[in-house]
Design an enzyme around this catalytic site. Structure first.
Site, mmCIF file in Angstrom:
data_model
loop_
_atom_site.group_PDB
_atom_site.id
_atom_site.type_symbol
_atom_site.label_atom_id
_atom_site.label_comp_id
_atom_site.label_asym_id
_atom_site.label_seq_id
_atom_site.Cartn_x
_atom_site.Cartn_y
_atom_site.Cartn_z
ATOM 1 N N LYS A 261 0.824 -1.211 0.000
ATOM 2 C CA LYS A 261 0.000 0.000 0.000
ATOM 3 C C LYS A 261 0.858 1.261 0.000
ATOM 4 O O LYS A 261 0.441 2.285 -0.542
ATOM 5 C CB LYS A 261 -1.004 -0.018 1.160
ATOM 6 N N LYS B 258 -3.873 -9.893 -6.393
ATOM 7 C CA LYS B 258 -5.192 -10.213 -5.845
ATOM 8 C C LYS B 258 -6.234 -9.185 -6.297
ATOM 9 O O LYS B 258 -5.910 -8.034 -6.548
ATOM 10 C CB LYS B 258 -5.122 -10.299 -4.312
ATOM 11 N N LYS C 267 -10.918 -4.215 -3.992
ATOM 12 C CA LYS C 267 -11.996 -3.262 -4.266
ATOM 13 C C LYS C 267 -11.470 -1.857 -4.488
ATOM 14 O O LYS C 267 -12.159 -1.013 -5.052
ATOM 15 C CB LYS C 267 -13.067 -3.296 -3.177
HETATM 16 P P1 ATP Z 1 -8.598 -2.773 -0.025
HETATM 17 O O1 ATP Z 1 -8.032 -2.833 -1.406
HETATM 18 O O2 ATP Z 1 -9.227 -1.478 0.336
HETATM 19 O O3 ATP Z 1 -7.633 -3.273 1.030
HETATM 20 P P2 ATP Z 1 -9.771 -5.375 -0.069
HETATM 21 O O4 ATP Z 1 -10.486 -5.838 -1.293
HETATM 22 O O5 ATP Z 1 -8.397 -5.915 0.193
HETATM 23 O O6 ATP Z 1 -9.802 -3.794 -0.064
HETATM 24 P P3 ATP Z 1 -10.460 -5.625 2.747
HETATM 25 O O7 ATP Z 1 -11.559 -4.834 3.355
HETATM 26 O O8 ATP Z 1 -9.043 -5.204 2.998
HETATM 27 O O9 ATP Z 1 -10.728 -5.717 1.172
HETATM 28 O O10 ATP Z 1 -10.610 -7.133 3.187
HETATM 29 C C1 ATP Z 1 -11.858 -7.732 3.547
HETATM 30 C C2 ATP Z 1 -11.748 -9.237 3.551
HETATM 31 O O11 ATP Z 1 -11.694 -9.725 2.203
HETATM 32 C C3 ATP Z 1 -10.490 -9.763 4.230
HETATM 33 O O12 ATP Z 1 -10.835 -10.920 4.966
HETATM 34 C C4 ATP Z 1 -9.584 -10.131 3.092
HETATM 35 O O13 ATP Z 1 -8.673 -11.156 3.434
HETATM 36 C C5 ATP Z 1 -10.588 -10.606 2.055
HETATM 37 N N1 ATP Z 1 -10.080 -10.452 0.689
HETATM 38 C C6 ATP Z 1 -9.635 -9.296 0.145
HETATM 39 N N2 ATP Z 1 -9.268 -9.501 -1.144
HETATM 40 C C7 ATP Z 1 -9.477 -10.819 -1.404
HETATM 41 C C8 ATP Z 1 -9.287 -11.635 -2.563
HETATM 42 N N3 ATP Z 1 -8.820 -11.132 -3.693
HETATM 43 N N4 ATP Z 1 -9.612 -12.951 -2.484
HETATM 44 C C9 ATP Z 1 -10.100 -13.466 -1.344
HETATM 45 N N5 ATP Z 1 -10.306 -12.753 -0.205
HETATM 46 C C10 ATP Z 1 -10.005 -11.441 -0.221
HETATM 47 MG MG MG Z 2 -7.265 -5.227 1.876
#
Ligand code: ATP
Ligand code: MG
Length: 335
Positions: free
Chosen positions: A117, A199, A202
Site C-alpha cells: 500500500k 489479488k 476493491k
Molecule cells: P482494499 O483494497 O481497500 O484493502 P480489499 O479488497 O483488500 O480492499 P479488505 O476490506 O481489505 O478488502 O478485506 C476484507 C476481507 O476480504 C479480508 O478478509 C480479506 O482477506 C478478504 N479479501 C480481500 N481480497 C481478497 C481476494 N482477492 N480474495 C479473497 N479474499 C479477499
Molecule cells: Mg485489503
C-alpha cells in the site's frame, strides 16, 4: 467472557473502501454467513482502518452505510449476530494504542500489506497505515476470538496478532485468547481479472480488474469476457495459466464443482463457452444478495437501529477485555 452455550467466537471485519468484490465475497463474506448460525459472531465495518487511505468524508459515510447494508443482505441476523461499525465502539482505538506499545517497529515494518500500500499510495504513507495490524489485532483480541474468517492476504496480520497476544500474555498473564485464522480452501485468494498475478481488490483503480458484488449482470458478463487468459484455449488448472486458474476457482466456488469436473465439462470447448458459463454462475450466485441489498439500502432508519444495537452489544464485550488489559499494564482506575 460469558458464553453459556460454549459457542466459538468469530470475528471479522471489512473496510468500507468500495463495494466488496467477488474476492471479498468468496474469500471472506460467504464464510461469515456460513459461520453465523453455529457461532457467536462479531462482524464489523472497519471504517477506522479505511482512514489509512484518507477517503473523501462524504464518500466514507456513504460507503459505511452501504457496507453495513451489504452485511445484512448476506443474510446475517442483526439480533443473533453482532454487526457493527468499528468506530462506534471506542474500545478498538483504545486497545490499539496499548498494543502499539507492545509491538516492535521491525515486526510492523515487515508486513506485506504495508509495503504494497505504501507503493500504491506513496503520497500518504502515514502512521495509520503502518499501525494497521495493531488496530486489527485490537479488533480481534477484544472479543476473545476463536476464529477469524479472512482471505489468504490477511494471514500475515493474523500471525502478528498472535505474536502480540502471546507477548502480552507472557508479560501479564492470560489476557487474550489465541485466535486462529479460518481461510477457506477455494476462493481464499481471488485474483484480478486483468492481472491474475495480483489479488482482486476493491480499491483497484482499474475497474475491469474486479467484479463488484453489486455489478449488473451485463457488466459481469463483459468483465469476465475481457478477463486475461492465455493463448492455449484449453480449460485446465495448471502452471502458467493464472487467468484460467482464477476463472476456474471462481466457477468452482459458485457451482460447487471440482476442477476435474470443470475440465471435463469444457473438454474440446474454447474460452468463449467457458467464460459465458463462469459469468452466468457469478450472476446467479450474487442475485439474492443484490435483491436483498436493494431492499435494505432504502431503509436508513432500520439500518441505523441495527447499527446502534450492534454497537451496544459489541461495546459490552469489548469493554470487558479493554478494562482487563488496562488494569494489567498499570493504568490507574478509580471505582
Ligand atoms: P482494499 O483494497 O481497500 O484493502 P480489499 O479488497 O483488500 O480492499 P479488505 O476490506 O481489505 O478488502 O478485506 C476484507 C476481507 O476480504 C479480508 O478478509 C480479506 O482477506 C478478504 N479479501 C480481500 N481480497 C481478497 C481476494 N482477492 N480474495 C479473497 N479474499 C479477499
Ligand atoms: Mg485489503
Amino acid at each position: 467472557m460469558e458464553n453459556t452455550e460454549a459457542k466459538k467466537i468469530v470475528l471479522s471485519a471489512i473496510q468500507p473502501t468500495g463495494t466488496p468484490t467477488l474476492g471479498n465475497y468468496l474469500g471472506a463474506l460467504r464464510n461469515w454467513k456460513n459461520m453465523a448460525d453455529d457461532n457467536e459472531c462479531f462482524y464489523a465495518v472497519a471504517d477506522l482502518h479505511s482512514l489509512t487511505v484518507r477517503p473523501e468524508p462524504k464518500l466514507l459515510r456513504q460507503r459505511t452505510k452501504e457496507m453495513y447494508a451489504l452485511l445484512l443482505a448476506l443474510g446475517l441476523d442483526p439480533e443473533r449476530n453482532t454487526v457493527f461499525v468499528q468506530s462506534h465502539v471506542n474500545a478498538h482505538a483504545q486497545l490499539a494504542w496499548i498494543l502499539d506499545c507492545y509491538t516492535q517497529f521491525g515486526e510492523a515494518a515487515r508486513m506485506t500489506q504495508f509495503k504494497d500500500k505504501s507503493e500504491k499510495h506513496p503520497e500518504i504513507v502515514n502512521v495509520g497505515l503502518f499501525a494497521y495490524p495493531t488496530l486489527m489485532a485490537a479488533d480481534i483480541l477484544l472479543y476473545q476470538t476463536d476464529f477469524v474468517p479472512i482471505g489468504a492476504d490477511q494471514s500475515q496480520h493474523l500471525e502478528i496478532t498472535r505474536d502480540i497476544a502471546e507477548r502480552f500474555n507472557t508479560l501479564y498473564g492470560d489476557t487474550f485468547k489465541m485466535p486462529e485464522p479460518f481461510i477457506g480452501k477455494k476462493g481464499a485468494k481471488v485474483m484480478s481479472l486483468q492481472d491474475p498475478t495480483k489479488k482482486m481488490s476493491k480499491s483497484d483503480t482499474n475497474v475491469k480488474g474486479f467484479i463488484s458484488v453489486l455489478d449488473e449482470p451485463d457488466v459481469i458478463v463483459r468483465k469476465i469476457k475481457s478477463a486475461v487468459t492465455d493463448s492455449e484455449a484449453r480449460v485446465y488448472y495448471g502452471e502458467g495459466k493464472d487467468g484460467v486458474n482464477n476463472l476456474m476457482t471462481i466457477y468452482a466456488c459458485c457451482t460447487g464443482k471440482s476442477f476435474d469436473e470443470i475440465e471435463q465439462e469444457f473438454e474440446g470447448k474454447g474460452y468463449g463457452d467457458f467464460k459465458a458459463a463462469v459469468a452466468e454462475s457469478v450472476v446467479e450466485e450474487l442475485r439474492p444478495l443484490q435483491t436483498e441489498f436493494a431492499r435494505l439500502i432504502a431503509d436508513k432508519a432500520y439500518l441505523e437501529d441495527c447499527m446502534k444495537l450492534g454497537a451496544d452489544k459489541a461495546s459490552y464485550f469489548a469493554n470487558k477485555t479493554l478494562r482487563k488489559a488496562m488494569k494489567k499494564v498499570g493504568l490507574y482506575s478509580v471505582k
